[in-house]
Design a protein around this motif. Sequence first.
Motif, PDB file in Angstrom:
ATOM      1  N   ALA A 112       0.826  -1.214   0.000  1.00 16.15           N
ATOM      2  CA  ALA A 112       0.000   0.000   0.000  1.00 16.15           C
ATOM      3  C   ALA A 112       0.856   1.258   0.000  1.00 16.15           C
ATOM      4  CB  ALA A 112      -0.942  -0.013   1.202  1.00 16.15           C
ATOM      5  N   GLU A 113       2.017   1.194   0.638  1.00 18.01           N
ATOM      6  CA  GLU A 113       2.925   2.348   0.624  1.00 18.01           C
ATOM      7  C   GLU A 113       3.397   2.647  -0.797  1.00 18.01           C
ATOM      8  OE1 GLU A 113       3.974   4.611   2.925  1.00 18.01           O
ATOM      9  OE2 GLU A 113       2.353   3.753   4.105  1.00 18.01           O
ATOM     10  N   GLU A 114       3.552   1.596  -1.589  1.00 15.83           N
ATOM     11  CA  GLU A 114       3.982   1.765  -2.983  1.00 15.83           C
ATOM     12  C   GLU A 114       2.823   2.187  -3.882  1.00 15.83           C
ATOM     13  OE1 GLU A 114       5.507  -2.029  -4.099  1.00 15.83           O
ATOM     14  OE2 GLU A 114       7.150  -1.994  -2.660  1.00 15.83           O
ATOM     15  N   ALA A 115       1.616   1.787  -3.532  1.00 17.15           N
ATOM     16  CA  ALA A 115       0.442   2.008  -4.387  1.00 17.15           C
ATOM     17  C   ALA A 115      -0.320   3.247  -3.938  1.00 17.15           C
ATOM     18  CB  ALA A 115      -0.456   0.772  -4.357  1.00 17.15           C
ATOM     19  N   ARG A 116       0.354   4.370  -3.887  1.00 19.26           N
ATOM     20  CA  ARG A 116      -0.263   5.583  -3.359  1.00 19.26           C
ATOM     21  C   ARG A 116      -1.512   5.995  -4.133  1.00 19.26           C
ATOM     22  NH1 ARG A 116      -0.240   5.777   1.084  1.00 19.26           N
ATOM     23  NH2 ARG A 116      -0.937   7.923   1.034  1.00 19.26           N
ATOM     24  N   THR A 117      -1.481   5.891  -5.441  1.00 20.37           N
ATOM     25  CA  THR A 117      -2.643   6.303  -6.240  1.00 20.37           C
ATOM     26  C   THR A 117      -3.852   5.442  -5.909  1.00 20.37           C
ATOM     27  OG1 THR A 117      -1.185   7.028  -8.023  1.00 20.37           O
ATOM     28  CG2 THR A 117      -3.484   6.652  -8.594  1.00 20.37           C
ATOM     29  N   VAL A 118      -3.629   4.138  -5.747  1.00 21.12           N
ATOM     30  CA  VAL A 118      -4.711   3.214  -5.407  1.00 21.12           C
ATOM     31  C   VAL A 118      -5.270   3.545  -4.029  1.00 21.12           C
ATOM     32  CG1 VAL A 118      -5.257   0.794  -4.925  1.00 21.12           C
ATOM     33  CG2 VAL A 118      -3.797   1.376  -6.861  1.00 21.12           C
ATOM     34  N   VAL A 119      -4.401   3.838  -3.078  1.00 16.51           N
ATOM     35  CA  VAL A 119      -4.833   4.147  -1.716  1.00 16.51           C
ATOM     36  C   VAL A 119      -5.603   5.458  -1.672  1.00 16.51           C
ATOM     37  CG1 VAL A 119      -4.043   4.671   0.622  1.00 16.51           C
ATOM     38  CG2 VAL A 119      -3.000   2.782  -0.652  1.00 16.51           C
ATOM     39  N   VAL A 120      -5.134   6.461  -2.397  1.00 15.81           N
ATOM     40  CA  VAL A 120      -5.842   7.746  -2.445  1.00 15.81           C
ATOM     41  C   VAL A 120      -7.244   7.545  -3.013  1.00 15.81           C
ATOM     42  CG1 VAL A 120      -5.894   9.999  -3.589  1.00 15.81           C
ATOM     43  CG2 VAL A 120      -3.782   9.193  -2.530  1.00 15.81           C
ATOM     44  N   ARG A 161      -7.328   6.290  14.018  1.00 11.20           N
ATOM     45  CA  ARG A 161      -6.620   5.429  14.976  1.00 11.20           C
ATOM     46  C   ARG A 161      -7.166   4.002  14.982  1.00 11.20           C
ATOM     47  NH1 ARG A 161      -7.123   5.617  21.544  1.00 11.20           N
ATOM     48  NH2 ARG A 161      -5.677   3.910  21.954  1.00 11.20           N
ATOM     49  N   PHE A 162      -8.426   3.860  14.635  1.00  8.56           N
ATOM     50  CA  PHE A 162      -9.083   2.564  14.761  1.00  8.56           C
ATOM     51  C   PHE A 162      -9.129   1.762  13.454  1.00  8.56           C
ATOM     52  CE2 PHE A 162     -10.964   5.771  17.558  1.00  8.56           C
ATOM     53  CZ  PHE A 162     -10.563   5.259  18.792  1.00  8.56           C
ATOM     54  N   HIS A 163      -8.803   2.411  12.323  1.00 14.21           N
ATOM     55  CA  HIS A 163      -8.872   1.673  11.056  1.00 14.21           C
ATOM     56  C   HIS A 163      -7.662   1.874  10.151  1.00 14.21           C
ATOM     57  CE1 HIS A 163      -9.982   5.354   8.889  1.00 14.21           C
ATOM     58  NE2 HIS A 163     -10.880   5.590   9.817  1.00 14.21           N
ATOM     59  N   LYS A 164      -6.856   2.886  10.382  1.00 10.55           N
ATOM     60  CA  LYS A 164      -5.698   3.087   9.517  1.00 10.55           C
ATOM     61  C   LYS A 164      -4.621   2.064   9.871  1.00 10.55           C
ATOM     62  CE  LYS A 164      -2.723   6.693   7.647  1.00 10.55           C
ATOM     63  NZ  LYS A 164      -2.351   8.119   7.715  1.00 10.55           N
ATOM     64  N   PRO A 165      -4.166   1.277   8.899  1.00 14.81           N
ATOM     65  CA  PRO A 165      -3.229   0.185   9.193  1.00 14.81           C
ATOM     66  C   PRO A 165      -1.955   0.605   9.933  1.00 14.81           C
ATOM     67  CG  PRO A 165      -4.143  -0.122   7.028  1.00 14.81           C
ATOM     68  CD  PRO A 165      -4.617   1.227   7.490  1.00 14.81           C
ATOM     69  N   SER A 166      -1.506   1.832   9.759  1.00 11.88           N
ATOM     70  CA  SER A 166      -0.290   2.260  10.458  1.00 11.88           C
ATOM     71  C   SER A 166      -0.490   2.317  11.975  1.00 11.88           C
ATOM     72  CB  SER A 166       0.173   3.634   9.944  1.00 11.88           C
ATOM     73  OG  SER A 166      -0.837   4.605  10.138  1.00 11.88           O
ATOM     74  N   HIS A 167      -1.738   2.245  12.431  1.00 14.13           N
ATOM     75  CA  HIS A 167      -2.035   2.218  13.872  1.00 14.13           C
ATOM     76  C   HIS A 167      -2.274   0.805  14.386  1.00 14.13           C
ATOM     77  CE1 HIS A 167      -2.395   6.582  14.545  1.00 14.13           C
ATOM     78  NE2 HIS A 167      -2.936   6.643  13.333  1.00 14.13           N
ATOM     79  N   ALA A 168      -2.007  -0.192  13.574  1.00 16.07           N
ATOM     80  CA  ALA A 168      -2.358  -1.574  13.930  1.00 16.07           C
ATOM     81  C   ALA A 168      -1.772  -2.018  15.262  1.00 16.07           C
ATOM     82  CB  ALA A 168      -1.920  -2.525  12.823  1.00 16.07           C
ATOM     83  N   ALA A 169      -0.597  -1.521  15.613  1.00 19.07           N
ATOM     84  CA  ALA A 169       0.024  -1.926  16.887  1.00 19.07           C
ATOM     85  C   ALA A 169      -0.830  -1.523  18.090  1.00 19.07           C
ATOM     86  CB  ALA A 169       1.417  -1.310  17.006  1.00 19.07           C
ATOM     87  N   GLU A 170      -1.684  -0.511  17.931  1.00 18.69           N
ATOM     88  CA  GLU A 170      -2.532  -0.043  19.027  1.00 18.69           C
ATOM     89  C   GLU A 170      -3.811  -0.865  19.170  1.00 18.69           C
ATOM     90  OE1 GLU A 170      -3.218   4.252  18.981  1.00 18.69           O
ATOM     91  OE2 GLU A 170      -1.649   4.412  17.459  1.00 18.69           O
ATOM     92  N   TRP A 171      -4.149  -1.659  18.150  1.00 19.72           N
ATOM     93  CA  TRP A 171      -5.451  -2.317  18.146  1.00 19.72           C
ATOM     94  C   TRP A 171      -5.587  -3.427  19.183  1.00 19.72           C
ATOM     95  CZ3 TRP A 171      -5.753  -2.813  12.080  1.00 19.72           C
ATOM     96  CH2 TRP A 171      -5.899  -1.529  11.542  1.00 19.72           C
ATOM     97  N   SER A 172      -4.474  -3.842  19.759  1.00 17.24           N
ATOM     98  CA  SER A 172      -4.559  -4.857  20.818  1.00 17.24           C
ATOM     99  C   SER A 172      -4.621  -4.235  22.208  1.00 17.24           C
ATOM    100  CB  SER A 172      -3.349  -5.803  20.731  1.00 17.24           C
ATOM    101  OG  SER A 172      -2.143  -5.068  20.868  1.00 17.24           O
TER     102      SER A 172
END
Length: 198
Positions: A112-120, A161-172
């Motif tokens: 997803a970091e590489e696929a910026r256009t797709v993520v946007v 915070r609850f859905h963005k994958p970069s926050h995944a470490a917080e979800w536990s």
Amino acid sequence: MPEEMLTPEKILDAAVEVLRRYGPVKTTVVDVARSLAVSHGSVYRHFASKAALRDAVVERWLAEVTTPLAAIAEEQGPAPERLQHWLETLVTIKQRRAVTDPELFATYLVLAEEARTVVVAHVATLVAQLTRIVSDGVAQGVFVTDDPRTTARAIFDATNRFHKPSHAAEWSDPGIDDAFAAVCTLILRGLGTSTKEP
């Protein structure tokens, strides 16, 4: 596999399995082709480059998120319940993936970091879905906003915070569900309504 039977979907299925096995750094188009018993040229006939194949993998993964959310956005019921249901579904889908298949989830983060256009484009789709719900709420007289799209984007950002994958470490974190419920309550009250008591 006979090359005439090769389809984009079969290539994407194979790409996911190869990515799961080797990870995003080591996976090549040749690896995907080999797993299908075809030449890498056959894969390139469907996907012009390695980047295009990776983008398609990410796009399909994200479509598995947007499709169930679209159904909620298109419902005709009361907007507050739909908004809460939409947010809960988004969070559940993202967090479940991180828990049930952490290796593949980590792979998708890299892609997803590489696929910026797709993520946007994905985020734009989600915000459009939220905009529909907020607009319906205004029409129903239960939400108050002069700009549904800006409000929708603010809701999306407020729940990152609850859905963005970069926050995944917080979800536990033990209090994450209570924190999410508090944010939802705040959003709904800020829009001019309130959640039902459990």
